[in-house]
Design an enzyme around this catalytic site. Structure first.
Site, PDB file in Angstrom:
ATOM      1  N   GLY A   1      28.092 -17.715  -2.711  1.00 34.57           N
ATOM      2  CA  GLY A   1      27.299 -16.499  -2.594  1.00 34.57           C
ATOM      3  C   GLY A   1      25.897 -16.821  -2.133  1.00 34.57           C
ATOM      4  O   GLY A   1      25.524 -17.996  -2.044  1.00 34.57           O
ATOM      5  N   PRO A   2      25.111 -15.789  -1.836  1.00 32.38           N
ATOM      6  CA  PRO A   2      23.753 -16.008  -1.347  1.00 32.38           C
ATOM      7  C   PRO A   2      22.869 -16.670  -2.415  1.00 32.38           C
ATOM      8  O   PRO A   2      23.249 -16.714  -3.584  1.00 32.38           O
ATOM      9  CB  PRO A   2      23.252 -14.605  -1.018  1.00 32.38           C
ATOM     10  CG  PRO A   2      24.194 -13.665  -1.646  1.00 32.38           C
ATOM     11  CD  PRO A   2      25.459 -14.371  -1.912  1.00 32.38           C
TER      12      PRO A   2
ATOM     13  N   GLY B   1      20.166 -17.472  -5.271  1.00 29.91           N
ATOM     14  CA  GLY B   1      19.536 -16.713  -6.350  1.00 29.91           C
ATOM     15  C   GLY B   1      20.427 -15.725  -7.070  1.00 29.91           C
ATOM     16  O   GLY B   1      19.948 -14.915  -7.845  1.00 29.91           O
ATOM     17  N   VAL B   2      21.754 -15.809  -6.832  1.00 31.91           N
ATOM     18  CA  VAL B   2      22.624 -14.851  -7.526  1.00 31.91           C
ATOM     19  C   VAL B   2      23.176 -15.430  -8.817  1.00 31.91           C
ATOM     20  O   VAL B   2      24.014 -14.812  -9.467  1.00 31.91           O
ATOM     21  CB  VAL B   2      23.780 -14.352  -6.634  1.00 31.91           C
ATOM     22  CG1 VAL B   2      23.247 -13.474  -5.530  1.00 31.91           C
ATOM     23  CG2 VAL B   2      24.569 -15.505  -6.080  1.00 31.91           C
ATOM     24  N   GLY B   3      22.755 -16.618  -9.181  1.00 32.27           N
ATOM     25  CA  GLY B   3      23.135 -17.140 -10.493  1.00 32.27           C
ATOM     26  C   GLY B   3      24.221 -18.207 -10.480  1.00 32.27           C
ATOM     27  O   GLY B   3      24.809 -18.509 -11.518  1.00 32.27           O
TER      28      GLY B   3
ATOM     29  N   THR C   1      23.954 -21.542 -10.017  1.00 35.01           N
ATOM     30  CA  THR C   1      23.544 -22.694 -10.822  1.00 35.01           C
ATOM     31  C   THR C   1      23.543 -22.334 -12.301  1.00 35.01           C
ATOM     32  O   THR C   1      24.011 -23.099 -13.139  1.00 35.01           O
ATOM     33  CB  THR C   1      22.127 -23.124 -10.432  1.00 35.01           C
ATOM     34  OG1 THR C   1      22.036 -23.081  -9.027  1.00 35.01           O
ATOM     35  CG2 THR C   1      21.816 -24.488 -10.941  1.00 35.01           C
TER      36      THR C   1
ATOM     37  N   SER D   1      29.838  -8.498  14.272  1.00 30.25           N
ATOM     38  CA  SER D   1      29.947  -7.153  13.720  1.00 30.25           C
ATOM     39  C   SER D   1      28.974  -6.152  14.338  1.00 30.25           C
ATOM     40  O   SER D   1      28.950  -4.985  13.985  1.00 30.25           O
ATOM     41  CB  SER D   1      29.769  -7.187  12.204  1.00 30.25           C
ATOM     42  OG  SER D   1      28.439  -7.504  11.905  1.00 30.25           O
TER      43      SER D   1
ATOM     44  N   LYS E   1      26.099  -4.299   3.130  1.00 28.00           N
ATOM     45  CA  LYS E   1      25.665  -3.493   4.281  1.00 28.00           C
ATOM     46  C   LYS E   1      25.530  -2.023   3.893  1.00 28.00           C
ATOM     47  O   LYS E   1      24.545  -1.361   4.228  1.00 28.00           O
ATOM     48  CB  LYS E   1      26.679  -3.634   5.413  1.00 28.00           C
ATOM     49  CG  LYS E   1      26.618  -4.993   6.083  1.00 28.00           C
ATOM     50  CD  LYS E   1      27.701  -5.095   7.134  1.00 28.00           C
ATOM     51  CE  LYS E   1      27.572  -6.378   7.936  1.00 28.00           C
ATOM     52  NZ  LYS E   1      28.701  -6.541   8.854  1.00 28.00           N
TER      53      LYS E   1
END
Ligand code: ADP
Length: 809
Positions: A359-360, A362-364, A366, A682, A725
């Site tokens: 995932g991108p 900073g989404v948790g 780690t 896209s 999006k």
């Protein structure tokens, strides 16, 4: 008869009780006395006829009971008395004959007893039998003496050389260290042959016991000898080295290393190799480069957590509780993690899949891995793979290189300090191979449970068992992971957070976490809800919450300073003073056109910071058919523009577009925020729509956003990142999104607020997109007029246009 009677008539004599000593007739003895009664008895005897009755007591008490006094003793003659300064009287006496206690006449001031002679009743015995008995006794005595180191040789010889069975018996009986009761038995027994028989039994038993004792002592001595031998050899080596002028500090060091190696009880191969290195160290000079290399090597190897394990506690409820405690939301992710851990619990040694948290930033990812480690009771270590290009980053450099080091895996294990930590391989998608060997294949070995029990680092050169470690990887982008590596992993996707989710994470986790880190109490810093939203909207632009957390940390620092300065006792952050603390807003709202315009379309893109609106502008000018694309468009986007142009040519008639536009017009496509690189297929529908709009002059709805890949024939293909999006479009206040029909299945992922407030238009073909996005029906009359003139010149090129589309237009 009367003579016999008088001989056996009781005698009245002083009596001395002996402790731990039995006296035999015809034997000279020495002993010390200390008890007052004993001294008095001896003195009385010495003053009288020198005779005294000596008998043993069966216990060791000072004042013994009459029943503890043996009835059979010896009448002895006191030869000498010697008072020592310590109050002890040294006695020399000679046993005369055996006597029996008849009764004790008085016990004060010393014992006086009536005793009578107790002669031996010797049965007639075959001399041959006696001879055999004596020989047997002598043999046993010899065996016995072999194990008695301090027995005087003369004494032994005098007994062996003697022919008198009686004296043999007396001498052995006196000198053997037997318990009092056994000696008493020997004294009391009647008949020499019986006495000798008893003595024989006792001798052989003692000889045997002493043999066993000697064995035990020998073994003990051997063990001590071995360790002493090693010690002496080492000391000798030191001395020799000193004599030769060699440095003995390295010797000491080498021995220290050897001790540490031995303490670790390692497998033979390993301890042998390490000991060899320590030996090598002992032969170098302390300050040499070689000594330095060996020291480093040994230190690293000895720091490795050989045989060190933490105890696993796999309790699914606990894992769930920990994940819930540390993380808001992420229900699907938590569920999948629990499933994987359940499998691990049921098949601990099975080649379980390796979790890849994708995932991108900073989404948790780690922090999820950390929570898992914590709840399983394992040590946690993070190995960053970002920028790893070389196999040696993973596996280390060979020792022969200057400045060689172990690889990141071994390094991580040393940091973890246990052989079964949870190892987070962070950013596994950021490794790349080059000519120096492929780091991916080294990682593949690390992660493969069939191979990783004997992982060999180039520097360590010894097998280390990684199979007990648990690996979790993270990635931002799946497309750059080596396929075999990707195959080994179970991908768990962590999606970007919506505005609402971010709000909850801030309120429930980040604020309290940062307050604690900065030593602040909840009452000292309050951040208003609206200020939190402001942070989310204008101070951060990200998929995760990392920047948000940084901003909160920054607020904490500022608050801490104000509190310390004594300016305030508590700080409240609101929308009106947020700018005072954090400066001007960092992000302004997107310049998104909400009005209907020609040639401008709201596209939707998915970037590392989540979904964004990506407006696309197309300008058509007179020219020679050049197509220009600007705004840092990637190759795939450039190709999309070509597809768009080709497609538009094929349907020009239908949208009232001049068929010769591709020859007579120059087209410029631009995506604003030109410095941000953009790519991906896209944007296909967006480009086509902008192009059709620009060429036909029909405006595009400003309240619609779109996404979708197109084919040359105008089919719309599904895209990724639908959730992000659509969230971007919703945040922007748009009314509708046009998405590929093929993405219908992904609607579950879309946030509920988005679904409830926006219109979703599904497109199978680009015509569906154009129907929904263009504000007017195309005016085809212009084409009808131009048609007859143009058809002749354009015939060749128009071959590709489907017949039915021309008919319809
Ligand atoms: P990543 O590894 O995906 O880049 P991190 O694990 O470093 O992200 O997360 C950044 C910060 O955000 C950490 O402090 C983490 O605890 C926090 N965080 C992320 N997601 C959540 C969540 N769902 N709930 C609570 N805190 C979260």
């Amino acid at each position: 008869m009367s003579n016999e009677t008088s001989r056996l008539a009781p005698l009245e004599l002083p009596m001395l009780l002996l402790r731990g000593l039995v006296v035999f007739p015809k034997v000279m003895i020495h002993f010390d006395v200390a008890r007052d009664k004993s001294t008095k008895a001896l003195t009385a005897a010495a003053k009288g006829n020198k005779l005294i009755f000596l008998t043993a007591q069966s216990d060791y008490s000072d004042e013994t009971e009459p029943d503890k006094i043996y009835k059979v003793g010896v009448v002895a003659e006191v030869k000498q008395l010697l008072k020592t300064p310590g109050g002890v009287t040294r006695v020399m006496a000679e046993g005369l004959y055996r006597a029996k206690l008849v009764n004790i006449i008085s016990d004060e001031p010393f014992y006086t007893a009536s005793v009578k002679k107790y002669p031996e009743r010797n049965a007639k015995i075959d001399p041959m039998e006696m001879e055999a008995l004596v020989r047997a006794v002598k043999d046993e005595f010899k065996a016995y003496c072999e194990n008695m180191p301090r027995m005087p040789k003369d004494y032994i010889d005098s007994i062996i050389g003697s022919d008198d069975p009686k004296s043999i018996f007396d001498n052995i009986a006196v000198s053997m260290p037997l318990p009092v009761n056994e000696k008493q038995q020997l004294l009391e027994a009647n008949g020499l042959h019986i006495k000798l028989g008893m003595l024989l039994a006792m001798l052989s038993r003692e000889a045997e016991v002493m043999g066993i004792e000697k064995d035990i002592q020998d073994k003990l001595r051997q063990q001590v000898d071995e360790s002493q031998r090693e010690y002496y050899l080492r000391e000798q080596m030191k001395v020799i080295a000193r004599e030769l002028g060699e440095d003995d500090s390295v010797q000491d060091e080498a021995f220290d290393y050897l001790d540490r190696i031995n303490e670790l009880s390692l497998p033979e191969e390993i301890s042998e190799k390490l000991s060899k290195e320590a030996d090598r160290l002992a032969r170098t000079s302390s300050s040499s480069q070689e000594a330095y290399v060996i020291r480093n090597y040994l230190d690293t190897c000895l720091e490795l957590p050989w045989n060190k394990f933490t105890k696993d506690k796999i309790d699914l409820k606990k894992v769930k509780a920990q994940l819930d405690k540390d993380h808001y939301g992420m229900d699907k992710v938590k569920e999948r993690i629990l499933e994987t851990i359940a499998v691990k619990k049921l098949a601990p040694d099975g080649s379980g899949q390796i979790i890849c948290l994708y995932g991108p930033p900073g989404v948790g990812k780690t922090s999820v891995a950390k929570s898992i480690a914590k709840s399983l009771g394992r040590k946690y270590v993070r190995i960053s793979l970002g920028g790893v290009r070389d196999e040696s980053d993973i596996r280390g450099h060979r020792k022969t290189y200057v400045g060689a080091m172990p690889g990141r895996i071994i390094d991580g294990l040393i940091k973890a300090g246990s052989s079964n930590p949870l190892i987070l391989l962070d950013e596994i998608d950021k490794i790349s191979g080059d000519y120096k060997g492929d780091p991916s294949s080294a990682l593949l070995e690390v992660l493969d449970s069939e191979q990783n029990s004997t992982f060999r680092d180039h520097y360590i050169e010894l097998p280390f068992d990684l199979s007990k470690a648990m690996f979790i990887t993270t990635a931002n982008d799946l497309s750059t992971i080596d396929p075999p590596l990707k195959d080994r992993m179970e991908i768990i996707e962590l999606t970007s957070y919506t505005r609402e989710e971010k709000f909850h994470i801030v309120k429930e986790h980040l604020i309290s976490k940062q307050l604690k880190k900065h030593g602040l109490k909840a009452s000292q810093l309050k951040i208003a809800d609206k200020a939190v939203y402001m942070l989310i909207d204008f101070y951060t632009r990200e998929a995760g919450v990392r920047e948000l957390e940084r901003q909160i940390a920054s607020l904490c620092r500022k608050a801490a300073k104000e509190l310390c300065d004594g300016e305030k006792t508590k700080v409240s952050v609101t929308t009106s003073n947020l700018e005072d603390y954090l400066g001007h807003r960092k992000y302004i709202e997107d310049v998104v056109s909400h009005t209907d315009e020609v040639g401008i379309v709201n596209g939707l893109a998915w970037t590392s910071v989540g979904g964004v609106i990506m407006p696309l502008e197309v300008l058509v000018m007179d020219g020679k058919g050049n197509v220009e694309a600007t705004g840092s468009l990637g190759d795939v986007m450039k190709e999309s523009s070509k597809i768009a142009v080709s497609y538009v040519r094929s349907v020009a008639d239908r949208y009232g577009i001049d068929r010769n536009f591709y020859k007579e017009k120059d087209i410029h496509i631009h995506a604003p925020e030109g410095a941000t690189p953009k790519d991906g297929p896209s944007a296909g529908v967006t480009m086509t729509t902008a192009l059709v709009s620009a060429l036909s002059g029909i405006p595009v709805r400003g309240d619609v956003a779109m996404t979708g890949e197109i084919t040359l024939r105008g089919r719309v293909l599904p895209i990724g990142g639908l959730r992000e999006k659509t969230m971007a479009a919703y945040k922007e206040g748009l009314k509708a999104v046009i998405i590929p029909a093929g993405n219908k299945g992904d609607l579950d992922e879309v946030d509920k607020a988005v679904k409830d407030n926006m219109e979703f238009i599904f497109a199978e073909r680009i015509t569906d997109v154009l129907d929904a996005a263009l504000t007017k029906k195309p005016d085809t009359s212009r084409n009808e007029e131009a048609r007859s003139a143009a058809v002749l010149t354009a015939r060749e090129e128009d071959r590709r246009v489907p017949v039915h589309s021309r008919k319809r237009s």
